[in-house]
Design an enzyme around this catalytic site. Structure first.
Site, PDB file in Angstrom:
ATOM      1  N   HIS A  54      53.506  81.344  47.942  1.00 12.20           N
ATOM      2  CA  HIS A  54      52.740  80.468  49.116  1.00 12.20           C
ATOM      3  C   HIS A  54      53.438  80.522  50.276  1.00 12.20           C
ATOM      4  CE1 HIS A  54      50.288  77.824  46.132  1.00 12.20           C
ATOM      5  NE2 HIS A  54      50.443  78.972  45.602  1.00 12.20           N
ATOM      6  N   GLU A  56      54.506  78.210  52.539  1.00 13.74           N
ATOM      7  CA  GLU A  56      55.523  77.251  52.559  1.00 13.74           C
ATOM      8  C   GLU A  56      56.620  77.539  51.687  1.00 13.74           C
ATOM      9  OE1 GLU A  56      52.312  77.028  51.659  1.00 13.74           O
ATOM     10  OE2 GLU A  56      51.398  75.065  51.719  1.00 13.74           O
ATOM     11  N   CYS A  84      50.061  72.156  48.672  1.00 12.80           N
ATOM     12  CA  CYS A  84      49.582  72.163  47.115  1.00 12.80           C
ATOM     13  C   CYS A  84      50.767  71.276  46.543  1.00 12.80           C
ATOM     14  CB  CYS A  84      49.203  73.380  46.326  1.00 12.80           C
ATOM     15  SG  CYS A  84      50.884  74.274  45.924  1.00 12.80           S
ATOM     16  N   CYS A  87      54.328  73.123  46.496  1.00 18.34           N
ATOM     17  CA  CYS A  87      54.842  73.272  47.877  1.00 18.34           C
ATOM     18  C   CYS A  87      55.029  71.903  48.367  1.00 18.34           C
ATOM     19  CB  CYS A  87      53.793  74.041  49.040  1.00 18.34           C
ATOM     20  SG  CYS A  87      53.559  75.649  48.504  1.00 18.34           S
TER      21      CYS A  87
END
Length: 160
Positions: A54, A56, A84, A87
């Site tokens: 991801h 992040e 999410c 993260c």
């Protein structure tokens, strides 16, 4: 929203466009400390075939490497979509001071929409959170990406 929040979110949106160009969900992230960009990245789940790739996570890893410490205290993470749970947990673990996100994620957001990992009083660190910065632009990018993905899927099914 401060002028610098909008500036750094535009950098995150540019990262999100890179993700979309590479076939990934258009999410971009930028780590900033003392008004200086420390790291920036975008979703790479499809490219890397890695469920943890991801924006992040990648930006946090790069920032930690750049700064020589896993502690990202006094840092702000700008991201185009609410993090999410994975993260949000990484932001907590890295001791990021502030989170600024654009679009909320009603289905998996962990900064207030579905969960609130980043502000849970039971944890030993909480982040300052500012949501909705350039949300319309981020939402439009996400909606266009998924609309195109659905159209490609329908076209593929019609050919098959």
């Amino acid at each position: 929203m401060s002028t610098s929040d909008a500036y750094f979110m535009r950098l995150a949106l540019a990262e999100a466009r890179r993700a979309a160009e590479q076939g990934d969900v258009p999410v971009g992230a930028v780590v900033v400390r003392a008004e200086h960009v420390v790291a920036a990245d975008h979703n790479r789940k499809e490219a890397a075939q890695d469920p943890t790739a991801h924006a992040e996570m990648l930006a946090i890893r790069s920032a930690a490497e750049e700064l020589g410490s896993w502690r990202l205290e006094d840092s702000t993470l700008y991201v185009t979509m609410e993090p999410c749970p994975m993260c949000a947990g990484a932001l907590w673990s890295a001791r990021v001071q502030r989170l600024v996100y654009a679009a909320p994620d009603e289905r998996a957001g962990a900064a207030g929409s579905l969960y609130n990992v980043v502000a849970d009083s039971r944890l030993n660190h909480r982040l300052e959170v500012c949501g909705g910065v350039l949300a319309e632009e981020a939402q439009a990018m996400l909606q266009a990406f998924f609309r195109d993905l659905r159209a490609k899927s329908r076209a593929g099914k019609q050919q098959g």
